[in-house]
Write a protein that holds these residues in place. Structure first.
Motif, mmCIF file in Angstrom:
data_model
loop_
_atom_site.group_PDB
_atom_site.id
_atom_site.type_symbol
_atom_site.label_atom_id
_atom_site.label_comp_id
_atom_site.label_asym_id
_atom_site.label_seq_id
_atom_site.Cartn_x
_atom_site.Cartn_y
_atom_site.Cartn_z
ATOM 1 N N LEU A 98 0.811 -1.215 0.000
ATOM 2 C CA LEU A 98 0.000 0.000 0.000
ATOM 3 C C LEU A 98 0.847 1.268 0.000
ATOM 4 O O LEU A 98 0.340 2.353 -0.271
ATOM 5 N N GLY A 99 2.162 1.132 0.309
ATOM 6 C CA GLY A 99 2.999 2.311 0.479
ATOM 7 C C GLY A 99 3.060 3.174 -0.763
ATOM 8 O O GLY A 99 2.807 4.388 -0.726
ATOM 9 N N LEU A 100 3.397 2.568 -1.913
ATOM 10 C CA LEU A 100 3.506 3.352 -3.145
ATOM 11 C C LEU A 100 2.136 3.840 -3.614
ATOM 12 O O LEU A 100 2.033 4.908 -4.236
ATOM 13 N N PHE A 101 1.084 3.045 -3.359
ATOM 14 C CA PHE A 101 -0.259 3.504 -3.723
ATOM 15 C C PHE A 101 -0.619 4.777 -2.957
ATOM 16 O O PHE A 101 -1.081 5.758 -3.559
ATOM 17 N N ILE A 102 -0.372 4.758 -1.645
ATOM 18 C CA ILE A 102 -0.691 5.940 -0.833
ATOM 19 C C ILE A 102 0.193 7.112 -1.242
ATOM 20 O O ILE A 102 -0.255 8.259 -1.347
ATOM 21 N N THR A 103 1.462 6.811 -1.520
ATOM 22 C CA THR A 103 2.388 7.867 -1.945
ATOM 23 C C THR A 103 1.889 8.554 -3.208
ATOM 24 O O THR A 103 1.870 9.787 -3.311
ATOM 25 N N ARG A 104 1.507 7.777 -4.182
ATOM 26 C CA ARG A 104 1.040 8.360 -5.435
ATOM 27 C C ARG A 104 -0.230 9.184 -5.215
ATOM 28 O O ARG A 104 -0.383 10.270 -5.805
ATOM 29 N N GLN A 105 -1.151 8.673 -4.400
ATOM 30 C CA GLN A 105 -2.395 9.407 -4.147
ATOM 31 C C GLN A 105 -2.111 10.750 -3.481
ATOM 32 O O GLN A 105 -2.718 11.770 -3.815
ATOM 33 N N ILE A 106 -1.144 10.755 -2.532
ATOM 34 C CA ILE A 106 -0.794 12.014 -1.837
ATOM 35 C C ILE A 106 -0.163 12.996 -2.810
ATOM 36 O O ILE A 106 -0.501 14.184 -2.851
ATOM 37 N N VAL A 107 0.786 12.476 -3.637
ATOM 38 C CA VAL A 107 1.479 13.341 -4.586
ATOM 39 C C VAL A 107 0.488 13.941 -5.591
ATOM 40 O O VAL A 107 0.508 15.142 -5.870
ATOM 41 N N GLU A 108 -0.357 13.106 -6.146
ATOM 42 C CA GLU A 108 -1.315 13.604 -7.138
ATOM 43 C C GLU A 108 -2.341 14.520 -6.492
ATOM 44 O O GLU A 108 -2.822 15.463 -7.141
ATOM 45 N N ALA A 109 -2.689 14.256 -5.230
ATOM 46 C CA ALA A 109 -3.609 15.159 -4.536
ATOM 47 C C ALA A 109 -2.972 16.527 -4.304
ATOM 48 O O ALA A 109 -3.667 17.543 -4.229
ATOM 49 N N HIS A 110 -1.650 16.580 -4.225
ATOM 50 C CA HIS A 110 -0.919 17.841 -4.128
ATOM 51 C C HIS A 110 -0.791 18.523 -5.487
ATOM 52 O O HIS A 110 -0.197 19.606 -5.572
ATOM 53 N N GLY A 111 -1.260 17.862 -6.553
ATOM 54 C CA GLY A 111 -1.103 18.423 -7.891
ATOM 55 C C GLY A 111 0.215 18.058 -8.508
ATOM 56 O O GLY A 111 0.597 18.634 -9.531
ATOM 57 N N GLY A 112 0.917 17.060 -7.951
ATOM 58 C CA GLY A 112 2.214 16.690 -8.460
ATOM 59 C C GLY A 112 2.199 15.385 -9.200
ATOM 60 O O GLY A 112 1.154 14.799 -9.477
ATOM 61 N N THR A 113 3.408 14.922 -9.517
ATOM 62 C CA THR A 113 3.561 13.658 -10.239
ATOM 63 C C THR A 113 4.658 12.855 -9.595
ATOM 64 O O THR A 113 5.559 13.405 -8.946
ATOM 65 N N ILE A 114 4.594 11.530 -9.809
ATOM 66 C CA ILE A 114 5.649 10.633 -9.355
ATOM 67 C C ILE A 114 5.884 9.603 -10.437
ATOM 68 O O ILE A 114 4.939 9.096 -11.045
ATOM 69 N N HIS A 115 7.166 9.328 -10.693
ATOM 70 C CA HIS A 115 7.456 8.287 -11.654
ATOM 71 C C HIS A 115 8.749 7.613 -11.238
ATOM 72 O O HIS A 115 9.510 8.131 -10.400
ATOM 73 N N ARG A 141 16.148 -0.618 -13.462
ATOM 74 C CA ARG A 141 16.625 -1.797 -14.175
ATOM 75 C C ARG A 141 16.930 -2.879 -13.161
ATOM 76 O O ARG A 141 17.556 -2.605 -12.127
ATOM 77 N N PRO A 142 16.524 -4.094 -13.431
ATOM 78 C CA PRO A 142 16.791 -5.177 -12.473
ATOM 79 C C PRO A 142 18.284 -5.318 -12.211
ATOM 80 O O PRO A 142 19.094 -5.336 -13.139
ATOM 81 N N GLY A 143 18.652 -5.358 -10.899
ATOM 82 C CA GLY A 143 20.050 -5.518 -10.479
ATOM 83 C C GLY A 143 20.815 -4.221 -10.421
ATOM 84 O O GLY A 143 21.959 -4.209 -9.936
ATOM 85 N N GLN A 144 20.222 -3.078 -10.875
ATOM 86 C CA GLN A 144 20.940 -1.808 -10.886
ATOM 87 C C GLN A 144 20.276 -0.758 -10.006
ATOM 88 O O GLN A 144 20.800 0.344 -9.879
ATOM 89 N N GLY A 145 19.130 -1.062 -9.430
ATOM 90 C CA GLY A 145 18.491 -0.123 -8.529
ATOM 91 C C GLY A 145 17.359 0.644 -9.195
ATOM 92 O O GLY A 145 17.009 0.418 -10.360
ATOM 93 N N SER A 146 16.792 1.588 -8.436
ATOM 94 C CA SER A 146 15.633 2.354 -8.898
ATOM 95 C C SER A 146 15.780 3.809 -8.507
ATOM 96 O O SER A 146 16.472 4.146 -7.531
ATOM 97 N N ILE A 147 15.103 4.679 -9.285
ATOM 98 C CA ILE A 147 15.080 6.110 -8.996
ATOM 99 C C ILE A 147 13.619 6.547 -8.990
ATOM 100 O O ILE A 147 12.937 6.456 -10.014
ATOM 101 N N PHE A 148 13.130 6.992 -7.840
ATOM 102 C CA PHE A 148 11.778 7.526 -7.712
ATOM 103 C C PHE A 148 11.870 9.041 -7.700
ATOM 104 O O PHE A 148 12.616 9.624 -6.905
ATOM 105 N N THR A 149 11.131 9.697 -8.582
ATOM 106 C CA THR A 149 11.179 11.159 -8.711
ATOM 107 C C THR A 149 9.795 11.714 -8.437
ATOM 108 O O THR A 149 8.809 11.299 -9.070
ATOM 109 N N VAL A 150 9.732 12.693 -7.482
ATOM 110 C CA VAL A 150 8.467 13.337 -7.112
ATOM 111 C C VAL A 150 8.582 14.815 -7.440
ATOM 112 O O VAL A 150 9.538 15.480 -7.006
ATOM 113 N N ASP A 151 7.614 15.343 -8.216
ATOM 114 C CA ASP A 151 7.558 16.771 -8.520
ATOM 115 C C ASP A 151 6.287 17.327 -7.901
ATOM 116 O O ASP A 151 5.170 16.874 -8.236
#
Length: 935
Positions: free
Chosen positions: A881-898, A902-912
């Motif tokens: 539920l963590g990312l679901f709630i995160t996205r709902q909060i971000v979009e409710a603020h008028g922002g975006t998250i993406h 790549r598998p084995g190389q990590g991830s980058i989460f960006t919130v505007d």
């Protein structure tokens, strides 16, 4: 003998017999001498003398001679002698049909001696009409035979109150009179024949000598010339003396003689009775000329061949003129044929309506190719007449619409044969066809029997290897059968017509496919616009009218296997009342038999290309039901099932009037529409069921979260109290209390997540906005996670250059960063995690980067969903539920998250996040949705 009494005087019978015999001989000799002495015997005068003498010698009142008419069906009175008046008369006539026994007796007996004529079997037929009116009581009639045929009869009629017995002497005398009349008749006929022959020979001689333009030649039975006229001398160049005695083969070319043509001609004439030929003949100088010859055998009275008569005519010039005329005519016909093909081709390529184009082709085909032209097309297994054109004054003028129209029943056998074989059929004589059709006097046989075309030509319309129909040509006048050249022309015309029909059909199919695709596209648009399937079905029923039908009804199977009609539509709004009445009086039930119910029971579509009365009867409940169906304008019907996931959800039923006829293409379109409609119904029902389940779940989560919050809070306070009482001597107990406290924090966090999901689902997630430095907030959150990062052997680093201020909800933004850091530390254990904050115009950007296990590309789009996870819950805990709630909060603020990963190389989460949020308290879902430039 007394005439009045008919009785013989005593002692006078023997003497009378001698007298009669003597007088008979004298009369016969007298007549013969007179006939022999006469140059031109007058038979009637001789007959009168004989009859008068006969009457006086026999003592009868009336003696007459009757001759047989042509066909021997009656006898005519040529001469009647009445002794009491001494006068001659005649003119009466008796028919065989009225007196059959008498006529038969004339053939069977030598004479008829009727002593009592009114009672005698042979003569009593005359009683009322002939005997009684004239007072005749006895008859003695003698047949007159001439050269083996019955030529007439001599009648002796006794007038008196009593019958008369004819004596043997009287009967013998009467027979002698018959013999005398026979001799006189034969002599007169022979004299007339001889005179006729003499006159005929004289006329023939004058004719032969007077004919100069024709060769009149008499041949003996072997073919030698025995007569030669002036015309023969002029044409052949031989004098009569030169020609007489020559064999007529000398007038034939050598090649003809070598083939035996002269003898063949003699045999042919003798066998057939007359022979007409044309061919080359030779003149005396060796030149050739084209002759028309009539050769006639000459036979005597006994049928013996006596020779031949040949009439020859020089036809060289006429043949040359006819040939030139024929060449000109052929050129003219060829020109007309080429013009016909050119005009037909122009018509065929200028119209995409096959009926119109083929009617024009048929019109141009008459009268060049026939008096009548008919064109049929094969459609859906049935033969349809498309065109029927006739020349002016044709016998087909008043029956063209009937002879091969839709009401004809089965088409002509020749037409069916051509459709089946794909080969042309020529009938030079339609009598055999009419004989095969039988004696029926209705339909096509009766009309053809009245029309009686002399010849018939039927050619197939073939395009791309398929027989599409036939072109039929009929001629009324005999003697002009169809030639191979005309057949070839008709086949070429049919070929061009066939390709035009095929192209028009392909174009029509393309248009129909485009319309179908457009129709299905509109239907799909309607189907996805609403999740209320009753509203959707109502719109679908109206969408199918009038493109696919004049009316449409939709029946569905609802819960409990109950049938219900949910939508009706008619192209004519006034007739929708009839559909309502039909729905009210005859609702859909499983135990009825309309097409919709039949489809629901079988799962198979029902197609009625032509809904006849016989086909309609099993589908309706009563006569009123049938009347309603007909009043709707129903001549063709189509019903298809709506099936989704193997279950029949209902049916679509379409009906149309006579102007259209449902076929395979309509069935495919209806089935595709039914399939899409079924999917929409199924999706709508699934959506409604899902909504119910989600509402129940959210309600459960909300209640459960609130109910769990109270005991968790109490337990958390108790643990805090116990931790304060814990001393260094109870180190193990203190560790256990710390672990329990962490688990309580974790459980509290899970409960808070469930509460947030519940608030988001119910639209109750609210924000308190304040001016906030996002850099400072990030510093605090990173500091809070340092200990957790250390336990996971992660190096946690914050990168920021300057304060990034804006209006945010502190707690919700902190929750976003905490969720992202918690996930990064969980999935990147043993690897660094970097948090960065920077300003991007009117947006603040928050980035969390790890070097962990990464996320597969196929899961990137779904990890922000509710209860979604990219890894197995056995290895990594959490509810998803963590990312679901995160996205709902971000979009409710008028922002975006993406995220990028790549598998084995990590991830980058960006919130505007926009730096200037809209209001102090904003429900979830409010605010702008645009991100910073470049995202």
């Amino acid at each position: 003998m007394s005439e009045e009494t008919g009785m013989e005087a005593p002692g006078g019978g023997l003497e009378r017999g001698r007298v009669l015999r003597r007088q008979s001989v004298l009369l016969e000799q007298s007549v013969l001498l007179e006939l022999a002495a006469a140059q031109a015997p007058d038979f009637e005068a001789s007959l009168r003398q004989i009859l008068k003498s006969d009457a006086e010698l026999l003592g009868v009142a009336r003696v007459s001679y009757w001759s047989f008419t042509a066909g021997s069906n009656a006898i005519h009175c040529d001469v009647l002698y009445q002794r009491d008046r001494d006068a001659f008369d005649g003119g009466a006539e008796l028919r065989r049909a009225d007196f059959p026994r008498y006529f038969q007796a004339l053939l069977d007996e030598l004479f008829i001696a009727a002593d009592d004529a009114r009672r005698d079997e042979r003569t009593r037929e005359f009683t009322e009409s002939y005997l009684e009116p004239r007072g005749i009581t006895a008859m003695l009639d003698v047949p007159v035979w001439v050269r083996g045929r019955l030529g007439g009869v001599v009648c002796h009629e006794h007038v008196g109150d009593l019958p008369r017995v004819w004596t043997e002497e009287e009967q013998a005398f009467a027979r002698s009179i018959g013999h005398v009349v026979s001799m006189a008749l034969e002599t007169a006929e022979r004299s007339r024949a001889e005179e006729s022959l003499r006159q005929s020979e004289e006329r023939f001689r004058l004719l032969v000598d007077g004919v100069k333009d024709q060769a009149l030649i008499m041949l003996d039975p072997e073919g030698h010339v025995v007569s030669w006229n002036a015309g023969a001398q002029r044409i052949f160049g031989y004098e009569a003396a030169e020609a007489l005695g020559k064999h007529f083969s000398v007038f034939h070319p050598s090649d003809s003689v070598a083939r035996g043509r002269p003898q063949q001609q003699l045999r042919g004439a003798a066998e057939r009775g007359r022979l007409e030929v044309e061919g080359w003949r030779l003149r005396k100088d060796g030149s050739r000329f084209w002759a028309g010859v009539v050769l006639t055998p000459l036979r005597d009275a006994d049928g013996q061949l006596r020779g031949f008569a040949e009439v020859s005519l020089d036809m060289t010039e006429r043949r040359r003129a006819e040939r030139q005329q024929r060449l000109l005519a052929e050129a003219s016909v060829a020109e007309q044929q080429q013009r016909l093909l050119a005009e037909a081709s122009a018509t065929l390529v200028s119209s995409l309506d096959p009926d119109t184009a083929l009617t024009a082709v048929a019109h141009r085909s008459v009268p060049l190719l026939g008096d009548t032209c008919l064109i049929h097309l094969l459609e859906n297994g049935a033969v349809r007449r498309v065109a029927c054109e006739h020349s002016p004054g044709s016998r087909m003028e008043h029956v063209c619409g009937d002879v091969l129209g839709p009401e004809e029943g089965m088409p002509l056998p020749e037409l069916v044969r051509v459709l089946r074989t794909g080969r042309s059929r020529v009938l030079t004589d339609t009598a055999k066809l009419l004989k095969r059709l039988g004696s029926e006097d209705s339909g096509r046989a009766g009309l053809l029997r009245r029309f009686r075309p002399a010849s018939l030509l039927v050619v197939p319309l073939i395009a791309r290897g398929r027989t599409l129909g036939t072109l039929s040509l009929l001629r009324e006048e005999s003697g002009h059968p169809y030639t191979r050249e005309e057949q070839a022309l008709a086949e070429e015309l049919a070929r061009r017509s066939a390709y035009a029909v095929d192209n028009a059909r392909l174009y029509a199919e393309l248009r129909r496919a485009e319309q179908s695709q457009r129709f299905l596209g509109e239907a799909t648009k309607v189907l996805v616009e609403s999740l209320d399937y009753e509203t959707t079905l109502t719109r679908v029923s109206r969408l199918g009218v009038p493109l696919l039908a004049d009316w449409c009804v939709v029946d569905v199977v609802e819960e409990g296997n109950v049938l219900r009609r949910v939508a009706v539509a008619h192209a004519d709004p006034e007739k929708e009342v009839l559909l309502r009445e039909l729905q009210w009086r005859y609702p859909a039930r499983w135990n009825t038999n309309p097409p919709a119910t039949r489809v629901l029971r079988s799962g198979q579509p029902e197609l009625f290309p032509e809904l006849t009365d016989a086909a309609l009867l099993p589908l309706v409940e009563d006569a009123a039901h049938a009347r309603l169906i007909r009043e709707l304008g129903t001549d063709t019907v189509l019903a298809v099932p709506m099936v989704a996931r193997g279950r029949i959800l209902g049916t679509l039923t379409f009906g149309a009037a006579r102007r259209r006829r449902y076929g395979a293409a309509d069935l495919l379109l209806a089935e595709e529409l039914a399939h899409r409609t079924a999917m929409a119904i199924d999706n709508s029902r699934l959506y409604q069921e899902a909504q119910k389940a989600i509402n129940l779940r959210d309600e459960f989560l909300s209640i459960a979260s609130h109910e769990l919050r109270t005991p968790i809070t109490t337990l958390h306070l108790q643990l805090q109290n116990l931790r304060r009482l814990c001393t260094a001597r109870d180190d193990a107990l203190c560790r256990r209390l710390d672990v329990s406290t962490k688990q309580i924090h974790r459980l509290d966090k899970l409960i808070e997540g469930l509460l947030d999901v519940s608030r988001i689902s119910t639209g109750q997630l609210r924000f308190t906005v304040e001016t906030l430095d996002l850099t400072q907030l990030a510093t605090e959150v990173v500091e809070q996670f340092q200990q957790e990062a250390a336990r996971a052997h992660c190096q946690l680093e914050l990168r920021t250059r300057e304060p990034v201020t804006g209006r945010f909800d502190r707690l919700r933004v902190e929750q976003v960063l905490a969720n992202l850091l918690s996930n990064a530390i969980k999935y990147a254990a043993g690897n660094p995690v970097t948090v960065s904050v920077e300003e991007r115009g009117g947006f603040a950007r928050l980035t969390v980067q790890d070097r962990g296990i990464g996320i597969p590309e196929k899961d990137l789009s779904r990890i922000f969903g509710r209860f979604e996870r990219a890894v197995s819950p056995r290895n990594y805990g959490g509810l998803g539920l963590g990312l679901f709630i995160t996205r709902q909060i971000v979009e409710a603020h008028g922002g975006t998250i993406h995220v990028t990963s790549r598998p084995g190389q990590g991830s980058i989460f960006t919130v505007d996040l926009p730096r200037d949020f809209l209001s102090a308290e904003t429900p979830s879902g409010a605010g702008a949705s645009a991100g910073p430039s470049g995202h």
